[in-house]
Design an enzyme around this catalytic site. Sequence first.
Site, mmCIF file in Angstrom:
data_model
loop_
_atom_site.group_PDB
_atom_site.id
_atom_site.type_symbol
_atom_site.label_atom_id
_atom_site.label_comp_id
_atom_site.label_asym_id
_atom_site.label_seq_id
_atom_site.Cartn_x
_atom_site.Cartn_y
_atom_site.Cartn_z
ATOM 1 N N HIS A 58 0.531 26.642 -24.009
ATOM 2 C CA HIS A 58 0.411 25.803 -25.202
ATOM 3 C C HIS A 58 -0.734 26.335 -26.066
ATOM 4 C CE1 HIS A 58 0.756 22.585 -27.899
ATOM 5 N NE2 HIS A 58 0.728 21.562 -27.077
ATOM 6 N N HIS A 61 -1.252 23.245 -31.895
ATOM 7 C CA HIS A 61 -1.519 21.826 -32.140
ATOM 8 C C HIS A 61 -2.928 21.359 -31.797
ATOM 9 C CE1 HIS A 61 3.080 21.509 -31.486
ATOM 10 N NE2 HIS A 61 2.760 21.903 -32.712
ATOM 11 N N TYR A 63 -4.897 22.118 -29.351
ATOM 12 C CA TYR A 63 -5.341 22.176 -27.962
ATOM 13 C C TYR A 63 -6.254 23.388 -27.764
ATOM 14 C CZ TYR A 63 -2.207 18.345 -26.883
ATOM 15 O OH TYR A 63 -1.607 17.115 -26.851
#
Length: 256
Positions: A58, A61, A63
Amino acid sequence: MGPSVIRAGAKTFVANEGFVDASKPRALELDGISGIVEDFRTASARAIEAGFDGVELHGAHGYLLDAFLRDGTNHRTDAYGGSIENRARLLLEVVKACADAIGAGRLGVRISPVSTAGDSRDSNPQALFNHVVKGLNPFGLAYVHVVEGETGGPRYTIPFDYSALHGGFDGVWMVNNGYDRKMAIDAIVNGRADLVSFGRLFIANPDLVERLRENAPPNPLMDQETVYGGGAHGYTDYPTLEQSRAATDADELAPA
């Protein structure tokens, strides 16, 4: 933890409290970064041991990996901050560690070049993500997964050349954000993508694959009043295509 001590201008969901202001992160010390890389490597290896087919990192966004990438959240002055090359260093180190652990063919990476989710921002996202994709290209990844525009929102709020980004990657290119059946087919047919991912539509449509295959209409999207709690309604009680057809048949057979 984060690259720098910068509180995101965003909300986070806390059980029994609802949405509250995001907390201020602790800046990672330089000698702690190797442990973060190792945590990603270990988690990837354990996922495969547990029976998963692959792992998606990931890098989107707001993170941790995304926060290191962007100059709006990364104000470091060491080898992991400043230049685009330095800000991309952590992501590429994590990719290498995970690829070495499970094989690059089992590894994908998700990025969101212009999404402001989690208060993400960068002064030059095109140059940043062109560099990121160029750095990912040699690994032989299973795919790169690109969120186009705002997550769950407008696709073209910030100018960005996704074709140029795609041109820097030789492998499988997956796209996401607000696609329906027609848009997905168009993206594949015209070579803008090799794969299209669906997220929210799956929540409202447990049999989305069948609906797409048959060109059947999807259920309405999530009921925002209940999606974060309040019972099954609008969260887990969506009818399958078979149930919808049965209800339609029953209505047609009912006496006037």
